[in-house]
Design a protein around this motif. Sequence first.
Motif, mmCIF file in Angstrom:
data_model
loop_
_atom_site.group_PDB
_atom_site.id
_atom_site.type_symbol
_atom_site.label_atom_id
_atom_site.label_comp_id
_atom_site.label_asym_id
_atom_site.label_seq_id
_atom_site.Cartn_x
_atom_site.Cartn_y
_atom_site.Cartn_z
ATOM 1 N N VAL A 1 11.321 7.320 -3.615
ATOM 2 C CA VAL A 1 10.217 7.919 -4.381
ATOM 3 C C VAL A 1 10.079 7.276 -5.754
ATOM 4 N N ILE A 2 8.847 7.268 -6.226
ATOM 5 C CA ILE A 2 8.542 6.955 -7.620
ATOM 6 C C ILE A 2 7.864 8.208 -8.171
ATOM 7 N N ILE A 3 8.573 8.904 -9.041
ATOM 8 C CA ILE A 3 8.050 10.162 -9.573
ATOM 9 C C ILE A 3 7.530 9.927 -10.995
ATOM 10 N N VAL B 1 2.548 -4.111 -9.055
ATOM 11 C CA VAL B 1 3.904 -4.242 -9.589
ATOM 12 C C VAL B 1 4.914 -4.305 -8.441
ATOM 13 N N LYS B 2 4.714 -3.463 -7.445
ATOM 14 C CA LYS B 2 5.639 -3.463 -6.291
ATOM 15 C C LYS B 2 5.595 -4.797 -5.551
ATOM 16 N N PRO C 1 8.675 3.275 -1.422
ATOM 17 C CA PRO C 1 8.765 4.643 -1.947
ATOM 18 C C PRO C 1 7.401 5.310 -2.106
ATOM 19 N N GLU C 2 7.362 6.596 -1.860
ATOM 20 C CA GLU C 2 6.147 7.371 -2.116
ATOM 21 C C GLU C 2 5.942 7.501 -3.626
ATOM 22 N N VAL C 3 4.707 7.409 -4.038
ATOM 23 C CA VAL C 3 4.370 7.634 -5.441
ATOM 24 C C VAL C 3 3.981 9.104 -5.576
ATOM 25 N N ILE C 4 4.788 9.845 -6.308
ATOM 26 C CA ILE C 4 4.555 11.286 -6.442
ATOM 27 C C ILE C 4 4.243 11.612 -7.897
ATOM 28 N N THR C 5 3.070 12.175 -8.134
ATOM 29 C CA THR C 5 2.706 12.585 -9.488
ATOM 30 C C THR C 5 2.975 14.071 -9.647
ATOM 31 N N MET C 6 3.459 14.436 -10.813
ATOM 32 C CA MET C 6 3.782 15.841 -11.048
ATOM 33 C C MET C 6 3.619 16.186 -12.517
ATOM 34 N N ALA D 1 0.862 -1.193 0.000
ATOM 35 C CA ALA D 1 0.000 0.000 0.000
ATOM 36 C C ALA D 1 0.891 1.234 0.000
ATOM 37 N N LEU D 2 1.423 1.558 -1.152
ATOM 38 C CA LEU D 2 2.281 2.737 -1.277
ATOM 39 C C LEU D 2 1.457 4.011 -1.112
#
Length: 329
Positions: A148-150, A111-112, A127-132, A40-41
């Motif tokens: 992080v996963i950006i 996937v993780k 890692p945190e999943v960060i959308t940008m 649960a990222l």
Amino acid sequence: MKALKYKFVIILAFVCGTLLFFSCSEKAKVEEAIQEQPVALQLVRFDKQFFETPVAKLPELKNTFPDFFPADVPDKEWVEKMTNPLWRELYSEVQKTFPDFKEELQEINDVKARINYYFPEEKSKNPEVITMIYEMDPSTKVLYTDKVIIISLEMYLGRKHRFYEFPEYQRANFEKSQLLPDLVSAFAATKIPIDKSKTFLSKMIDAGKELYLKDLLLPETADSTKIGYTDLQLKFCQENEAYIWKFFIEEKLLYDTDPKLGPRFINPAPFSKFYLEIDNETPGRIGTWVGWQIVRAYAEKNKVPVQKLLLMDADTIFKESKYKPKQDE
């Protein structure tokens, strides 16, 4: 004689059925083990926070996300991005495509979970999943690190989106369906060492290792999507595999270190460059596809952990794969 032939057929069918049973049973065990590793990222919608934060509260945003605001960039540049009509229109388009990101986050969690199964050392890393919304750069669609996963969401609006001023072969992979393959590519970059021999063979197999990793981490994804081909492009490779391989052998390319071979057959391109009349009919990255088939052939014949496979040198993988495309009858 007929009775003997009949018995042989029965025995062969039994053996094939037994092998299929054990294969399915093994896959079921793998799937069960993966399901036992819930993931649960945490998701951070930095794209929303950036464009929905009032200019007056920019200092607060910078304190919350210091890594995203380099000290040498003046505030006026961030304010310009936050208020510029074109950037805000792009933000609006991203929100239409990714209104909540719930489905995508679940897929990333899946996937993780597979990453954790095949790479046990990754279990402790969440890692945190960060959308940008970044700079619309095809080379920075996804970044994967321990922390992080950006994901640059502006790169997944669909190949025909009016904001894209890129060649067709690049725009073809600006689809939502490419988000997970790009994620695995970013993860693969942390696990696959670059072969220092710099031969064409090593480049093919390095690329093939990445695609083989997609086989394991994205088992339900079509091969065409894994490599970023259309169905017709994939069919071309499958139907012409023997001819492609024959060309590589006859031209003595496998152990050639000419740096031009990468752009010709490995790197993203509108087509591969055999310097033949057929070039325009070929998909780019044909060497990548061949490398994939070599790694697959090795994995089928040699049951080794994927971690070990990714670290192996290209020459060993090639020789022990006994790769040989089938000739047309």
